[in-house]
Scaffold this motif. Structure first.
Motif, PDB file in Angstrom:
ATOM      1  N   HIS A 113      33.985  59.235  50.428  1.00 36.41           N
ATOM      2  CA  HIS A 113      32.760  59.558  51.150  1.00 36.41           C
ATOM      3  C   HIS A 113      32.484  61.045  50.960  1.00 36.41           C
ATOM      4  O   HIS A 113      33.353  61.807  50.522  1.00 36.41           O
ATOM      5  CB  HIS A 113      32.917  59.224  52.640  1.00 36.41           C
ATOM      6  CG  HIS A 113      31.642  59.284  53.418  1.00 36.41           C
ATOM      7  ND1 HIS A 113      30.543  58.514  53.107  1.00 36.41           N
ATOM      8  CD2 HIS A 113      31.275  60.036  54.494  1.00 36.41           C
ATOM      9  CE1 HIS A 113      29.567  58.768  53.973  1.00 36.41           C
ATOM     10  NE2 HIS A 113      29.987  59.698  54.810  1.00 36.41           N
ATOM     11  N   HIS A 131      25.406  58.741  63.266  1.00 39.10           N
ATOM     12  CA  HIS A 131      25.880  58.385  61.935  1.00 39.10           C
ATOM     13  C   HIS A 131      24.681  58.173  61.011  1.00 39.10           C
ATOM     14  O   HIS A 131      23.783  57.383  61.323  1.00 39.10           O
ATOM     15  CB  HIS A 131      26.726  57.102  61.983  1.00 39.10           C
ATOM     16  CG  HIS A 131      28.006  57.248  62.729  1.00 39.10           C
ATOM     17  ND1 HIS A 131      29.211  57.502  62.115  1.00 39.10           N
ATOM     18  CD2 HIS A 131      28.266  57.196  64.066  1.00 39.10           C
ATOM     19  CE1 HIS A 131      30.168  57.575  63.029  1.00 39.10           C
ATOM     20  NE2 HIS A 131      29.625  57.400  64.214  1.00 39.10           N
ATOM     21  N   SER A 145      23.580  56.304  58.655  1.00 38.70           N
ATOM     22  CA  SER A 145      24.050  55.011  58.143  1.00 38.70           C
ATOM     23  C   SER A 145      23.279  54.489  56.939  1.00 38.70           C
ATOM     24  O   SER A 145      23.801  53.694  56.159  1.00 38.70           O
ATOM     25  CB  SER A 145      23.976  53.967  59.261  1.00 38.70           C
ATOM     26  OG  SER A 145      22.620  53.741  59.625  1.00 38.70           O
ATOM     27  N   ALA A 169      35.418  56.433  60.729  1.00 43.13           N
ATOM     28  CA  ALA A 169      34.237  56.147  59.915  1.00 43.13           C
ATOM     29  C   ALA A 169      34.614  56.010  58.436  1.00 43.13           C
ATOM     30  O   ALA A 169      34.098  55.135  57.730  1.00 43.13           O
ATOM     31  CB  ALA A 169      33.198  57.253  60.099  1.00 43.13           C
ATOM     32  N   LYS A 193      34.113  52.590  56.243  1.00 46.32           N
ATOM     33  CA  LYS A 193      33.336  52.563  55.001  1.00 46.32           C
ATOM     34  C   LYS A 193      34.204  52.076  53.841  1.00 46.32           C
ATOM     35  O   LYS A 193      33.738  51.323  52.980  1.00 46.32           O
ATOM     36  CB  LYS A 193      32.780  53.944  54.687  1.00 46.32           C
ATOM     37  CG  LYS A 193      32.064  53.947  53.344  1.00 46.32           C
ATOM     38  CD  LYS A 193      31.210  55.146  53.095  1.00 46.32           C
ATOM     39  CE  LYS A 193      30.459  54.967  51.773  1.00 46.32           C
ATOM     40  NZ  LYS A 193      29.568  56.066  51.459  1.00 46.32           N
ATOM     41  N   ARG A 194      35.448  52.509  53.827  1.00 44.84           N
ATOM     42  CA  ARG A 194      36.357  52.079  52.763  1.00 44.84           C
ATOM     43  C   ARG A 194      36.501  50.563  52.764  1.00 44.84           C
ATOM     44  O   ARG A 194      36.468  49.912  51.711  1.00 44.84           O
ATOM     45  CB  ARG A 194      37.709  52.760  53.004  1.00 44.84           C
ATOM     46  CG  ARG A 194      38.699  52.685  51.878  1.00 44.84           C
ATOM     47  CD  ARG A 194      39.892  53.548  52.238  1.00 44.84           C
ATOM     48  NE  ARG A 194      41.091  53.130  51.535  1.00 44.84           N
ATOM     49  CZ  ARG A 194      42.310  53.553  51.833  1.00 44.84           C
ATOM     50  NH1 ARG A 194      42.480  54.416  52.827  1.00 44.84           N
ATOM     51  NH2 ARG A 194      43.355  53.119  51.142  1.00 44.84           N
ATOM     52  N   ASP A 235      34.322  48.420  53.893  1.00 47.90           N
ATOM     53  CA  ASP A 235      33.044  47.842  53.474  1.00 47.90           C
ATOM     54  C   ASP A 235      32.880  47.886  51.958  1.00 47.90           C
ATOM     55  O   ASP A 235      32.437  46.913  51.339  1.00 47.90           O
ATOM     56  CB  ASP A 235      31.888  48.586  54.141  1.00 47.90           C
ATOM     57  CG  ASP A 235      31.822  48.346  55.639  1.00 47.90           C
ATOM     58  OD1 ASP A 235      32.410  47.350  56.110  1.00 47.90           O
ATOM     59  OD2 ASP A 235      31.205  49.174  56.337  1.00 47.90           O
ATOM     60  N   VAL A 236      33.219  49.028  51.355  1.00 53.21           N
ATOM     61  CA  VAL A 236      33.018  49.171  49.914  1.00 53.21           C
ATOM     62  C   VAL A 236      33.992  48.298  49.137  1.00 53.21           C
ATOM     63  O   VAL A 236      33.625  47.673  48.131  1.00 53.21           O
ATOM     64  CB  VAL A 236      33.139  50.647  49.488  1.00 53.21           C
ATOM     65  CG1 VAL A 236      32.991  50.784  47.982  1.00 53.21           C
ATOM     66  CG2 VAL A 236      32.087  51.485  50.199  1.00 53.21           C
TER      67      VAL A 236
END
Length: 527
Positions: free
Chosen positions: A111, A219, A221, A428, A432-433, A435-436
């Protein structure tokens, strides 16, 4: 700067809708998601229609302590050429830390993380930007990012930092007004003040996006509608300058096309409102100038002791010396009265003065360690001596490695940081990690079901990312298998097959005889 118009971020999930949207002048595509030799059909059709496509990089890490990777720069250049782009864009951020520079483990953030607004960080960033500019076939623009955390001991405001960056390198700026809003909520920074300090003539284009409040912070987003405060900041910017382009970003949680079109309409209305205010300001300024020109000569003498002294007095500095023969101009001018390109002396020296810096012309004398042409160049353009630049890289590298280690590896939070905010940022990053990884390896959530997210977040707490997301997915699967998970036998077998298929130097053979041999082996092992 080329006029781009109104655009939207191109994403595969909304590619068809973007092609059909009216009034789309240009699109922006994530550079790392585009293969130069195999452009998506949608992007190819847009280009054939004359729609400009701009590659937007996310992994270069220009704000990091290391110099930009040559391979990444080459890849970004190839995408710019394949898309016929007028420019490329990246971020003022660091995305990795550690390694040989700091003699510590290499870590990936996955990120964009904020750069400290210090002289060390600015020196490093300027050199990295110049390296990138030399390697790219088209102009570079860099984007201000959103931040959840503040670096201790910062020496500049965001506007001052961006102004000096553009002044020293000539780089264009991609101004994200949603990120200005995020930093207003999370860091108490005034968006209007930041805009007032920016070199508006350096703006390449503007980003607009939505966000959400969670864990007591805002955030950025890119998954929610654009809020009113972001549009108000856009109007404020447009009241100061006509931006060459404005683009709506949306990365996930995509709404119906009609909702995206409504958001684009709101962006256009915000720009129009700002343009009206800009015209009013220009008319008032023109009227005031005309009034001064028709002012009786005696009025100036009566007030200031000599004809014309009223205009001249306003052009004097604090020491009473004239700032320039032109009086009202903020630009430095040569002997012929023409503006010197790229030099806006009064404003730059004022900005330095507010931070306690010596003027640029005194730079070499202040440092006192270079003479001749090299010293003169560094003094004129604010460049640090080479040995000083290397020391700045190491100091910055150690600071960034300590912060990133606290965020992704659970080490102690460095002194001066808000521990609660660092915790929010760490969560966060892990989310995100997850999700990706689910996007680059969509089979994993299918195989693991509801267990996927809990299992991945647990894994992330003790396994920082050291390479890209695809390697992270493989390491996660290997971690689960080594601990006897998942508990369901069938799911564990599917996960093992998935891992074996992708972890070798090349994909496993799909020939029937080889698949039969593997099936026979599995059957024998189950006996």
């Amino acid at each position: 700067m080329e006029r781009l118009g109104t655009g939207i971020g191109w994403r595969p999930e909304i590619a068809d809708a973007v092609e059909r949207m009216p009034g789309i002048d240009w699109v922006e595509a994530v550079a790392e998601n585009v293969c130069p030799g195999h452009l998506p059909d949608s992007l190819r059709r847009l280009r054939e229609r004359g729609v400009t496509v701009v590659p937007h990089g996310v992994s270069l890490g220009l704000g990091g302590a290391d110099r930009p990777d040559a391979g990444r720069l080459t890849a970004l250049a190839e995408r710019a050429e394949a898309l016929g782009s007028p420019l490329v864009t990246e971020h003022i951020a660091f995305v990795r830390a550690g390694g040989p520079l700091t003699a510590s483990p290499h870590l990936e953030a996955g990120h964009l993380l904020p750069v400290p607004r210090t002289r060390d960080a600015l020196d490093v960033l300027c050199e990295n930007v110049r390296i990138a500019q030399d390697a790219l076939p088209v102009p570079l623009a860099v984007e201000n990012i959103a931040a959840l955390i503040c670096w201790p001991g910062e020496e500049m405001t965001e506007g001052q930092f961006l102004y000096d960056l553009a002044d020293r390198t000539g780089v264009r700026l991609l101004i994200d007004v949603a990120n200005l809003h995020t930093n207003h909520v999370n860091r108490g920074e005034d968006p209007s003040k930041a805009l007032a300090e920016l070199p508006l003539e350096a703006i390449a284009y503007v980003h607009v996006a939505g966000g959400v409040e969670r864990d007591g912070v805002w955030h950025d987003s890119h998954a929610h509608p654009v809020p009113r405060p972001v549009l108000d900041i856009l109007t404020d910017l447009a009241s100061r300058v006509s931006p060459p382009g404005v683009l709506l970003e949306r990365d996930e949680n995509f709404p119906e096309p009609a909702e995206l079109e409504n958001e684009l309409g709101a962006i256009r209305r915000a720009l129009e409102a700002g343009a009206v205010e800009r015209v009013k300001t220009e008319l008032r300024s023109a009227g005031a100038t005309a009034a001064q020109r028709t002012e009786p000569e005696g009025v100036g003498a009566e007030l200031f002791g000599e004809p014309g002294a009223g205009r001249q007095e306003r052009a004097r500095g604090g020491d009473g010396e004239l700032l320039g023969a032109a009086g009202r101009s903020s630009e430095a001018r040569g002997g012929d009265g023409e503006p010197l390109v790229g030099v806006r002396a009064t404003r730059r020296e004022d900005a330095r003065g507010t931070r306690g810096e010596a003027p640029a012309a005194a730079g070499a004398a202040r440092r006192g360690d270079e003479t001749g042409a090299a010293g003169a160049t560094r003094g004129a353009f604010g460049l640090p001596p080479q040995e000083g630049a290397d020391e700045a890289r190491q100091r910055l590298g150690l600071a960034q490695a300590a912060l990133l280690s606290a965020l992704v590896a659970g080490t102690p939070v460095p002194e001066g940081f808000d521990r609660a905010r660092v915790g929010v940022q760490a969560r966060a990053l892990a989310a995100k990690r997850a999700d990706v990884v689910a996007k680059v390896a969509p089979e994993l959530p299918v195989i693991l079901g509801d267990e996927y997210r809990t299992a991945f977040l647990g894994y992330a707490q003790t396994h920082p990312m050291t390479d890209g997301y695809r390697r992270d997915a493989l390491t996660f699967a290997e971690h689960l298998l080594s601990t006897g998970r998942p508990g369901d036998t069938r799911a564990r077998r599917e996960l093992r097959e998935w891992w074996l298929e992708r972890s070798g130097p090349k994909p496993r053979s799909r020939r029937r005889v080889h698949r039969l041999a593997r099936a026979t082996r599995r059957a024998l092992l189950r006996r």
